[in-house]
Design a protein around this motif. Sequence first.
Motif, mmCIF file in Angstrom:
data_model
loop_
_atom_site.group_PDB
_atom_site.id
_atom_site.type_symbol
_atom_site.label_atom_id
_atom_site.label_comp_id
_atom_site.label_asym_id
_atom_site.label_seq_id
_atom_site.Cartn_x
_atom_site.Cartn_y
_atom_site.Cartn_z
ATOM 1 N N ASN A 27 0.819 -1.215 0.000
ATOM 2 C CA ASN A 27 0.000 0.000 0.000
ATOM 3 C C ASN A 27 0.854 1.266 0.000
ATOM 4 O O ASN A 27 0.500 2.262 -0.630
ATOM 5 C CB ASN A 27 -0.965 -0.004 1.192
ATOM 6 N N LEU A 72 -1.455 5.149 -12.505
ATOM 7 C CA LEU A 72 -0.695 6.278 -13.026
ATOM 8 C C LEU A 72 -1.611 7.471 -13.330
ATOM 9 O O LEU A 72 -1.201 8.371 -14.043
ATOM 10 C CB LEU A 72 0.055 5.877 -14.304
ATOM 11 N N TRP A 83 -4.581 11.048 -3.198
ATOM 12 C CA TRP A 83 -5.120 9.715 -2.933
ATOM 13 C C TRP A 83 -5.753 9.673 -1.549
ATOM 14 O O TRP A 83 -5.345 10.401 -0.640
ATOM 15 C CB TRP A 83 -4.037 8.648 -3.080
ATOM 16 N N GLY A 84 -6.763 8.787 -1.435
ATOM 17 C CA GLY A 84 -7.453 8.693 -0.137
ATOM 18 C C GLY A 84 -8.030 7.311 0.057
ATOM 19 O O GLY A 84 -7.510 6.333 -0.454
HETATM 20 C C1 UDX Z 1 -6.311 0.117 -1.737
HETATM 21 C C2 UDX Z 1 -5.389 -0.925 -2.394
HETATM 22 O O1 UDX Z 1 -5.415 -0.736 -3.815
HETATM 23 C C3 UDX Z 1 -5.834 -2.328 -2.024
HETATM 24 O O2 UDX Z 1 -4.940 -3.281 -2.571
HETATM 25 C C4 UDX Z 1 -5.852 -2.442 -0.493
HETATM 26 O O3 UDX Z 1 -6.278 -3.704 -0.084
HETATM 27 C C5 UDX Z 1 -6.751 -1.372 0.111
HETATM 28 O O4 UDX Z 1 -6.314 -0.083 -0.344
HETATM 29 P P1 UDX Z 1 -8.755 1.108 -2.171
HETATM 30 O O5 UDX Z 1 -8.608 1.869 -0.895
HETATM 31 O O6 UDX Z 1 -10.051 0.410 -2.430
HETATM 32 O O7 UDX Z 1 -7.615 -0.036 -2.291
HETATM 33 O O8 UDX Z 1 -8.500 2.149 -3.333
HETATM 34 P P2 UDX Z 1 -7.584 2.234 -4.635
HETATM 35 O O9 UDX Z 1 -8.337 1.798 -5.827
HETATM 36 O O10 UDX Z 1 -6.264 1.639 -4.415
HETATM 37 O O11 UDX Z 1 -7.431 3.836 -4.709
HETATM 38 C C6 UDX Z 1 -6.826 4.572 -3.643
HETATM 39 C C7 UDX Z 1 -6.815 6.051 -3.949
HETATM 40 O O12 UDX Z 1 -5.926 6.322 -5.022
HETATM 41 C C8 UDX Z 1 -8.171 6.622 -4.363
HETATM 42 O O13 UDX Z 1 -8.338 7.896 -3.785
HETATM 43 C C9 UDX Z 1 -8.044 6.710 -5.887
HETATM 44 O O14 UDX Z 1 -8.884 7.689 -6.458
HETATM 45 C C10 UDX Z 1 -6.568 7.083 -6.027
HETATM 46 N N1 UDX Z 1 -6.016 6.712 -7.339
HETATM 47 C C11 UDX Z 1 -5.899 5.407 -7.709
HETATM 48 C C12 UDX Z 1 -5.556 7.711 -8.198
HETATM 49 O O15 UDX Z 1 -5.626 8.921 -7.871
HETATM 50 N N2 UDX Z 1 -5.004 7.363 -9.389
HETATM 51 C C13 UDX Z 1 -4.880 6.062 -9.786
HETATM 52 O O16 UDX Z 1 -4.344 5.833 -10.891
HETATM 53 C C14 UDX Z 1 -5.345 5.050 -8.922
#
Ligand code: UDX
Length: 441
Positions: free
Chosen positions: A210, A252, A258-259
């Motif tokens: 993570n 990417l 991110w949150g």
């Molecule tokens: C994450 C991990 O991906 C997962 O493997 C773990 O078990 C739990 O945490 P999740 O919290 O569901 O999963 O969200 P994820 O899809 O990973 O996105 C996290 C954050 O990153 C979101 O705010 C999303 O909008 C942001 N994000 C993701 C981006 O800004 N750009 C991207 O390309 C991908």
Amino acid sequence: MFVRRIAVVGSGYVGLTTGACLASLGHRVVCADVDEAKVARLCTGEVPILEPGLPELVAQGLAAGRLRFVVGAAAAVGQGPEAAEVMFLCVPTPMGAGGAADLSAVEAVVTEVRTLLPAGCVVVNKSTVPVGTAARTAQLLARPDVAVVSNPEFLREGSAVEDFLNPDRIVVGCDAQDAAERVAALYARLGAPTVLTDAASAELVKYAANCFLAMKLSYVNTIAELCERFGADVLDVTEGIGYDRRIGQAFLQPGPGWGGSCLPKDTHALLQVCAAVGFDFPLLQASLDTNTRQQHRMVEKVRDAVGGSLAGQRVGLLGLTFKAGTDDLRDSPALTVAALLAAEGADLIGYDPGVPAAVPGLTDDLQLTDDPLKVASGAAALVVLTEWPEFRSLDWGRLAELVERRVVVDTRNLLDADVLRRVGFEVRSIGRRPTPALTPS
Ligand code: UDX
């Protein structure tokens, strides 16, 4: 494949997905939660969270008699010949004081079941916990005949079922190899690469994964800022680097930061455990600082879009959840940006397809609506904060008639700028050149 009797303690995102998916693999699963009302709803097949495929799996499990829901961990463990052979711990480990993971829920369950577990039972921790928790759990259990295994989950909200049934890998850690192999065998039908290791390594895999993802996103958000400085286009830059298989195209996309319920919590928690052992991790700290900076940068963009001051300006927000496809508002960067806009005096109205128009206690500074047209009405700027695909097909011509100023800040690079410019909108994206309107606003 051996069919096992499994108890899953905690029926939130992780527990419910784990329970329903293990039942779909043929195991006999009893899921527990402390929330009686939630258990009552689950018993009738009503799934309280938005997770594609989960209601269907729960319904199938209930109908086949392979999935049951009960109140409390003790009831899930059961007794006699029906007692659980494996117990999964899927309770929350929220951010506690100073960013450390709060393990009180894990400890409460272990204390509740320690004398009830049958000899030879395996306790599996799926909750994200600091390195050393398996060892601490074993100490607390004080049951040499019960092994403690770490089996971290990697489920993404919105695709948790798909992720569970098609995992990139299964990680199982235990200092007793036979217990680790028994847990790995539960997933045998999935045919995924399996890493069998010691408990501490398995626990660290989750944080390492993570935190790497968080760093990747902070990196790409910084590259997007650099693109703006140089007049480059981040979509082309990320496509160009993503073809390198060592980098990959996933994760990417720049955004408002991110949150969600995992990435912020886990980065803070790893920094906290590092600090506790006097270990400096500046790379990870910088990723968190970059994330905060990104959220402030979004506010700057909106401020610029409305002409320099947010005070008294009506700003319409499209998207509030931390990502599309979920109703989860926990640690949503959209809400952080909203709070920063409100602090500068913006008058906010928000719409999100996954969030009802009334969420008690969300924030006093943000009016919610279930109608995207109301978000546009009189707005000095529209701001896309979550990448819901349906925003692309809103009636942008109608929205153009309703706004006060035709400018959209698209923090997810989601919208088709050509469609918007034809109806008079200027589009300001992330890491891309602004797209001026084709017709005067
Ligand atoms: C994450 C991990 O991906 C997962 O493997 C773990 O078990 C739990 O945490 P999740 O919290 O569901 O999963 O969200 P994820 O899809 O990973 O996105 C996290 C954050 O990153 C979101 O705010 C999303 O909008 C942001 N994000 C993701 C981006 O800004 N750009 C991207 O390309 C991908």
